[in-house]
Design a protein around this motif. Structure first.
Motif, PDB file in Angstrom:
ATOM      1  N   GLN A  31       0.832  -1.197   0.000  1.00  9.85           N
ATOM      2  CA  GLN A  31       0.000   0.000   0.000  1.00  9.85           C
ATOM      3  C   GLN A  31       0.870   1.251   0.000  1.00  9.85           C
ATOM      4  N   MET A  34       2.365   1.814  -3.431  1.00 11.61           N
ATOM      5  CA  MET A  34       1.385   2.295  -4.395  1.00 11.61           C
ATOM      6  C   MET A  34       1.115   3.785  -4.191  1.00 11.61           C
ATOM      7  N   TYR A  35       0.889   4.199  -2.944  1.00 12.14           N
ATOM      8  CA  TYR A  35       0.623   5.614  -2.671  1.00 12.14           C
ATOM      9  C   TYR A  35       1.834   6.489  -3.002  1.00 12.14           C
ATOM     10  N   TYR A  36       3.018   5.994  -2.707  1.00 14.23           N
ATOM     11  CA  TYR A  36       4.236   6.744  -3.005  1.00 14.23           C
ATOM     12  C   TYR A  36       4.382   6.940  -4.504  1.00 14.23           C
ATOM     13  N   ALA A  37       4.167   5.863  -5.280  1.00 12.30           N
ATOM     14  CA  ALA A  37       4.285   5.957  -6.733  1.00 12.30           C
ATOM     15  C   ALA A  37       3.238   6.907  -7.307  1.00 12.30           C
ATOM     16  N   GLN A  38       2.015   6.864  -6.779  1.00  8.48           N
ATOM     17  CA  GLN A  38       0.966   7.772  -7.250  1.00  8.48           C
ATOM     18  C   GLN A  38       1.352   9.222  -6.967  1.00  8.48           C
ATOM     19  N   CYS A  39       1.880   9.484  -5.818  1.00  8.15           N
ATOM     20  CA  CYS A  39       2.286  10.839  -5.450  1.00  8.15           C
ATOM     21  C   CYS A  39       3.418  11.317  -6.347  1.00  8.15           C
ATOM     22  N   GLN A  41       4.179  10.273  -9.330  1.00  5.67           N
ATOM     23  CA  GLN A  41       3.695  10.435 -10.691  1.00  5.67           C
ATOM     24  C   GLN A  41       2.858  11.712 -10.799  1.00  5.67           C
ATOM     25  N   ALA A  42       2.099  12.047  -9.768  1.00  4.32           N
ATOM     26  CA  ALA A  42       1.298  13.277  -9.778  1.00  4.32           C
ATOM     27  C   ALA A  42       2.194  14.510  -9.801  1.00  4.32           C
ATOM     28  N   ILE A  47       7.852   6.787 -13.113  1.00  2.00           N
ATOM     29  CA  ILE A  47       8.033   5.640 -12.236  1.00  2.00           C
ATOM     30  C   ILE A  47       8.524   4.481 -13.104  1.00  2.00           C
ATOM     31  N   ALA A  50       6.261   1.408 -14.481  1.00  2.00           N
ATOM     32  CA  ALA A  50       4.837   1.750 -14.429  1.00  2.00           C
ATOM     33  C   ALA A  50       4.354   2.108 -15.828  1.00  2.00           C
ATOM     34  N   PRO A  53       0.720   7.330 -18.061  1.00  2.00           N
ATOM     35  CA  PRO A  53      -0.627   7.761 -17.676  1.00  2.00           C
ATOM     36  C   PRO A  53      -1.607   7.546 -18.827  1.00  2.00           C
TER      37      PRO A  53
END
Length: 79
Positions: A31, A34-39, A41-42, A47, A50, A53
């Protein structure tokens, strides 16, 4: 006899407890990753590994579908 039983119980119980606690940590680590990668990438960072987008996996082929004989088989989708 009682000392042998107590010692073997402690060893087996301790190893099972350590194994279970390591298994529980994998879900939490996943978890966090996943949150780190989303942050990241935002914020505009790429990444490694990955999908880009806007990537959407392809729909599965219809039931009973088979590629033509000799046709190359595509690789499985990335995980």
């Amino acid at each position: 006899g009682a000392a042998i039983g107590a010692a073997s119980g402690a060893v087996v119980g301790g190893s099972m407890g350590a194994s279970n606690s390591a298994s529980a940590g994998y879900g939490i680590q996943g978890q966090y990753n996943m949150y780190y990668a989303q942050c990241m990438q935002a914020k505009g960072n790429a990444i490694p590994g990955a999908p880009p987008p806007g990537y959407a996996p392809a729909a599965p082929p219809p039931a009973g579908y088979a590629p033509a004989p000799g046709a190359p088989v595509p690789p499985p989708p990335p995980r």
